[in-house]
Design an enzyme around this catalytic site. Structure first.
Site, PDB file in Angstrom:
ATOM      1  N   ASN A   1      -2.578  -6.704   4.302  1.00  0.00           N
ATOM      2  CA  ASN A   1      -1.836  -7.923   4.028  1.00  0.00           C
ATOM      3  C   ASN A   1      -0.549  -7.830   4.613  1.00  0.00           C
ATOM      4  O   ASN A   1       0.430  -8.597   4.221  1.00  0.00           O
ATOM      5  CB  ASN A   1      -1.707  -8.177   2.359  1.00  0.00           C
TER       6      ASN A   1
ATOM      7  N   ASP B   1      -5.393  -9.560   1.504  1.00  0.00           N
ATOM      8  CA  ASP B   1      -5.003  -8.518   0.337  1.00  0.00           C
ATOM      9  C   ASP B   1      -6.530  -8.013  -0.362  1.00  0.00           C
ATOM     10  O   ASP B   1      -7.279  -8.883  -0.490  1.00  0.00           O
ATOM     11  CB  ASP B   1      -4.370  -9.433  -0.541  1.00  0.00           C
TER      12      ASP B   1
ATOM     13  N   LYS C   1       3.317   2.829  -1.445  1.00  0.00           N
ATOM     14  CA  LYS C   1       3.611   4.495  -1.221  1.00  0.00           C
ATOM     15  C   LYS C   1       4.955   4.899  -1.729  1.00  0.00           C
ATOM     16  O   LYS C   1       5.209   6.154  -1.281  1.00  0.00           O
ATOM     17  CB  LYS C   1       2.977   4.821  -0.049  1.00  0.00           C
TER      18      LYS C   1
ATOM     19  N   SER D   1      -3.985  12.073  -1.677  1.00  0.00           N
ATOM     20  CA  SER D   1      -2.611  12.744  -1.423  1.00  0.00           C
ATOM     21  C   SER D   1      -2.572  13.949  -2.045  1.00  0.00           C
ATOM     22  O   SER D   1      -3.018  14.255  -3.101  1.00  0.00           O
ATOM     23  CB  SER D   1      -1.482  11.964  -1.952  1.00  0.00           C
TER      24      SER D   1
ATOM     25  N   TYR E   1       3.391   6.968  -8.775  1.00  0.00           N
ATOM     26  CA  TYR E   1       2.678   6.929  -7.522  1.00  0.00           C
ATOM     27  C   TYR E   1       1.464   7.907  -7.267  1.00  0.00           C
ATOM     28  O   TYR E   1       0.233   7.363  -7.083  1.00  0.00           O
ATOM     29  CB  TYR E   1       3.472   7.011  -6.267  1.00  0.00           C
TER      30      TYR E   1
ATOM     31  N   LYS F   1      -2.783   7.623  -7.444  1.00  0.00           N
ATOM     32  CA  LYS F   1      -3.807   8.298  -6.677  1.00  0.00           C
ATOM     33  C   LYS F   1      -4.875   8.989  -7.406  1.00  0.00           C
ATOM     34  O   LYS F   1      -5.955   8.974  -7.178  1.00  0.00           O
ATOM     35  CB  LYS F   1      -3.051   9.290  -5.716  1.00  0.00           C
TER      36      LYS F   1
ATOM     37  N   ASN G   1       9.606   9.321   3.950  1.00  0.00           N
ATOM     38  CA  ASN G   1       9.335  10.611   4.316  1.00  0.00           C
ATOM     39  C   ASN G   1      10.528  11.363   5.170  1.00  0.00           C
ATOM     40  O   ASN G   1      11.209  10.945   5.865  1.00  0.00           O
ATOM     41  CB  ASN G   1       7.706  11.071   5.008  1.00  0.00           C
TER      42      ASN G   1
HETATM   43  N1  LIG Z   1       2.474   8.738   4.632  1.00  0.00           N
HETATM   44  C1  LIG Z   1       2.302   9.723   3.890  1.00  0.00           C
HETATM   45  O1  LIG Z   1       3.046  10.536   3.566  1.00  0.00           O
HETATM   46  C2  LIG Z   1       1.314   9.711   2.688  1.00  0.00           C
HETATM   47  C3  LIG Z   1       0.579  10.938   2.163  1.00  0.00           C
HETATM   48  C4  LIG Z   1      -0.463  10.846   1.284  1.00  0.00           C
HETATM   49  C5  LIG Z   1      -0.961   9.796   1.237  1.00  0.00           C
HETATM   50  N2  LIG Z   1      -0.739   8.619   1.941  1.00  0.00           N
HETATM   51  C6  LIG Z   1      -1.601   7.407   1.631  1.00  0.00           C
HETATM   52  O2  LIG Z   1      -2.004   6.926   2.891  1.00  0.00           O
HETATM   53  C7  LIG Z   1      -2.128   5.407   2.985  1.00  0.00           C
HETATM   54  C8  LIG Z   1      -1.686   4.987   4.291  1.00  0.00           C
HETATM   55  O3  LIG Z   1      -0.388   5.559   3.967  1.00  0.00           O
HETATM   56  P1  LIG Z   1       0.753   5.041   5.405  1.00  0.00           P
HETATM   57  O4  LIG Z   1       1.838   6.108   5.513  1.00  0.00           O
HETATM   58  O5  LIG Z   1       0.058   4.613   6.720  1.00  0.00           O
HETATM   59  O6  LIG Z   1       1.385   3.728   4.728  1.00  0.00           O
HETATM   60  P2  LIG Z   1       1.643   2.484   5.255  1.00  0.00           P
HETATM   61  O7  LIG Z   1       2.575   1.623   4.229  1.00  0.00           O
HETATM   62  O8  LIG Z   1       1.887   2.537   6.583  1.00  0.00           O
HETATM   63  O9  LIG Z   1       0.178   1.878   5.152  1.00  0.00           O
HETATM   64  C9  LIG Z   1      -0.537   1.100   3.928  1.00  0.00           C
HETATM   65  C10 LIG Z   1      -0.819  -0.202   4.395  1.00  0.00           C
HETATM   66  O10 LIG Z   1      -1.375  -0.763   3.360  1.00  0.00           O
HETATM   67  C11 LIG Z   1      -1.085  -2.149   3.425  1.00  0.00           C
HETATM   68  N3  LIG Z   1      -1.333  -2.793   1.992  1.00  0.00           N
HETATM   69  C12 LIG Z   1      -0.678  -2.089   0.756  1.00  0.00           C
HETATM   70  N4  LIG Z   1      -0.948  -2.926  -0.145  1.00  0.00           N
HETATM   71  C13 LIG Z   1      -2.182  -3.824   0.295  1.00  0.00           C
HETATM   72  C14 LIG Z   1      -2.921  -4.724  -0.386  1.00  0.00           C
HETATM   73  N5  LIG Z   1      -2.742  -4.957  -1.581  1.00  0.00           N
HETATM   74  N6  LIG Z   1      -3.904  -5.338   0.518  1.00  0.00           N
HETATM   75  C15 LIG Z   1      -3.911  -5.080   1.877  1.00  0.00           C
HETATM   76  N7  LIG Z   1      -3.144  -4.389   2.575  1.00  0.00           N
HETATM   77  C16 LIG Z   1      -2.006  -3.700   1.829  1.00  0.00           C
HETATM   78  C17 LIG Z   1       0.302  -2.206   3.976  1.00  0.00           C
HETATM   79  O11 LIG Z   1       0.800  -3.373   4.660  1.00  0.00           O
HETATM   80  C18 LIG Z   1       0.186  -1.026   4.885  1.00  0.00           C
HETATM   81  O12 LIG Z   1       0.111  -1.635   6.119  1.00  0.00           O
HETATM   82  C19 LIG Z   1      -1.498   4.984   1.588  1.00  0.00           C
HETATM   83  O13 LIG Z   1      -2.594   4.685   0.659  1.00  0.00           O
HETATM   84  C20 LIG Z   1      -0.503   6.196   1.193  1.00  0.00           C
HETATM   85  O14 LIG Z   1      -0.433   6.308  -0.138  1.00  0.00           O
HETATM   86  C21 LIG Z   1       0.410   8.498   2.521  1.00  0.00           C
END
Ligand SMILES: NC(=O)c1ccc[n+]([C@@H]2O[C@H](COP(=O)([O-])OP(=O)(O)OC[C@H]3O[C@@H](n4cnc5c(N)ncnc54)[C@H](O)[C@@H]3O)[C@@H](O)[C@H]2O)c1
Length: 336
Positions: A18, A44, A70, A110, A134, A138, A184
């Site tokens: 989205n 979405d 996140k 996570s 958060y 998860k 981060n």
């Molecule tokens: N980056 C970290 O440190 C980390 C660590 C552990 C887990 N994660 C998990 O990994 C996943 C990706 O993380 P990231 O760092 O790439 O984050 P990010 O925010 O770059 O990626 C998440 C993506 O989901 C999209 N999104 C959010 N809600 C949505 C919805 N309702 N419908 C469609 N798209 C939606 C956002 O636009 C974004 O592009 C997440 O679920 C996050 O919780 C991340």
């Protein structure tokens, strides 16, 4: 990053997002790097009708489910948003997958689900407990996946528990571009380096660690992306085995850590950055925050044994690649 790795591994991909925390420019750059347009649909995961259209138009093998909010602080301030987006969104996605008999899922979980670990390194059987909304969401999604696997053994559900992903694509074209103050540590360090932030605030120098600062298991996003490819390959192999035999062996719910197995302190990371960039990062210590965990690093054995995957890249690679990304793109994907 993930699109590149999947493309190189021979998978055809459709990206659904989205754009609440990403941009078209990121998709353009991925297309440029892989040499062909990536199929992208803006939508979405809470929108069942939109998902149904896409699932009807394609024959998917599986879904890698990254979509979610996140920011820990935001999840405390807006808990309903995190139930709605991260939990309801996942339920809607799973319902549509079920309706279209797509039963292979790789979910972005996570290390936060382990809370304050009782022992180190943390393996997948460690107790799960979370202190913030958060992480709790998860965990809620993990519980949903577990229940689903028990209810119907045709589901194959891998939850990849990421430790601390950092780094950027080695080309410098793709990297993290947070909409707000970064969440981060590595992004924070580099935003200080490019002058967007004055200094790095380090929460606590009195932890029982090598230098008193918190220790985390940083993993390069390139390795992380390969971990997802390995998870999909594993599901693919299971599907082929099932086709060849009379018995159905489902994967069920399978949690797997993606980490390096090695901890690095905040000050060690700051020092590695100095080595790579020649640039010192001003920092200031402040009190540890309630619930901050002193040390967390993975046991990466299960990923190696089951998926044949292990992290290859070092802290210096993570610093170098992030520095290249930040230097080439001081305004992130905002190219205007
Ligand atoms: N980056 C970290 O440190 C980390 C660590 C552990 C887990 N994660 C998990 O990994 C996943 C990706 O993380 P990231 O760092 O790439 O984050 P990010 O925010 O770059 O990626 C998440 C993506 O989901 C999209 N999104 C959010 N809600 C949505 C919805 N309702 N419908 C469609 N798209 C939606 C956002 O636009 C974004 O592009 C997440 O679920 C996050 O919780 C991340």
């Amino acid at each position: 990053m993930q699109c590149n790795a999947l493309h190189e591994a021979g998978y055809d991909i459709v990206v659904y997002d989205n754009l609440s925390n990403s941009s078209h420019e990121a998709i353009n750059r991925v297309s440029m790097l892989i040499g062909q347009p990536v199929e992208f649909i803006k939508g979405d995961i809470r929108d069942a009708e939109s998902l149904k259209k896409i699932f009807s138009a394609h024959h998917f093998f599986g879904v890698i489910h990254f979509a979610g909010l996140k920011a820990v602080g935001e999840s405390v301030a807006k808990p309903l948003l995190y139930y709605n987006n991260n939990v309801s969104g996942t339920i809607t996605l799973l319902e549509v997958m079920k309706e279209h008999s797509v039963k292979n899922l790789v979910f972005s979980s996570s290390a936060t689900v382990y809370g304050d670990p009782e022992s180190l390194p943390i393996d997948e059987s460690s107790k799960r407990s979370c202190t913030n909304p958060y992480g709790q969401r998860k965990l809620t999604v993990e519980h949903i996946l577990e229940d689903l696997a028990v209810s119907d053994d045709s589901w194959n559900l891998i939850a990849l528990r990421y430790f601390n992903p950092v780094g950027a694509h080695p080309s410098g074209e793709i990297g993290e571009d947070p909409n707000d103050i970064p969440n981060n540590l590595m992004s924070y360090i580099f935003q200080v380096a490019v002058g967007k932030l004055d200094k790095l605030i380090i929460f606590g120098n009195d932890c029982p660690t090598v230098d008193g600062t918190g220790v985390r298991d940083f993993i390069h996003v390139t390795d992380l992306a390969q971990g997802h490819v390995a998870a999909l390959n594993y599901l693919d192999k299971q599907a082929s085995l099932n086709e060849d035999s009379m018995t159905q062996n489902s994967v069920g719910f399978l949690p797997i850590n993606l980490g390096t197995g090695k901890g690095t302190s905040v000050l060690e990371l700051v020092s590695a950055f100095l080595d790579v960039s020649g640039q010192a990062i001003p920092y200031q210590f402040t009190d540890r925050r309630a619930g901050d965990i002193a040390s967390r690093y993975a046991s990466a054995d299960k990923a190696k044994t089951l998926l044949g995957w292990q992290a290859e890249l070092l802290i210096t690679d993570m610093c170098q690649d992030t520095w290249r990304w930040q230097s080439m793109n001081p305004n992130g994907y905002n190219v205007s």
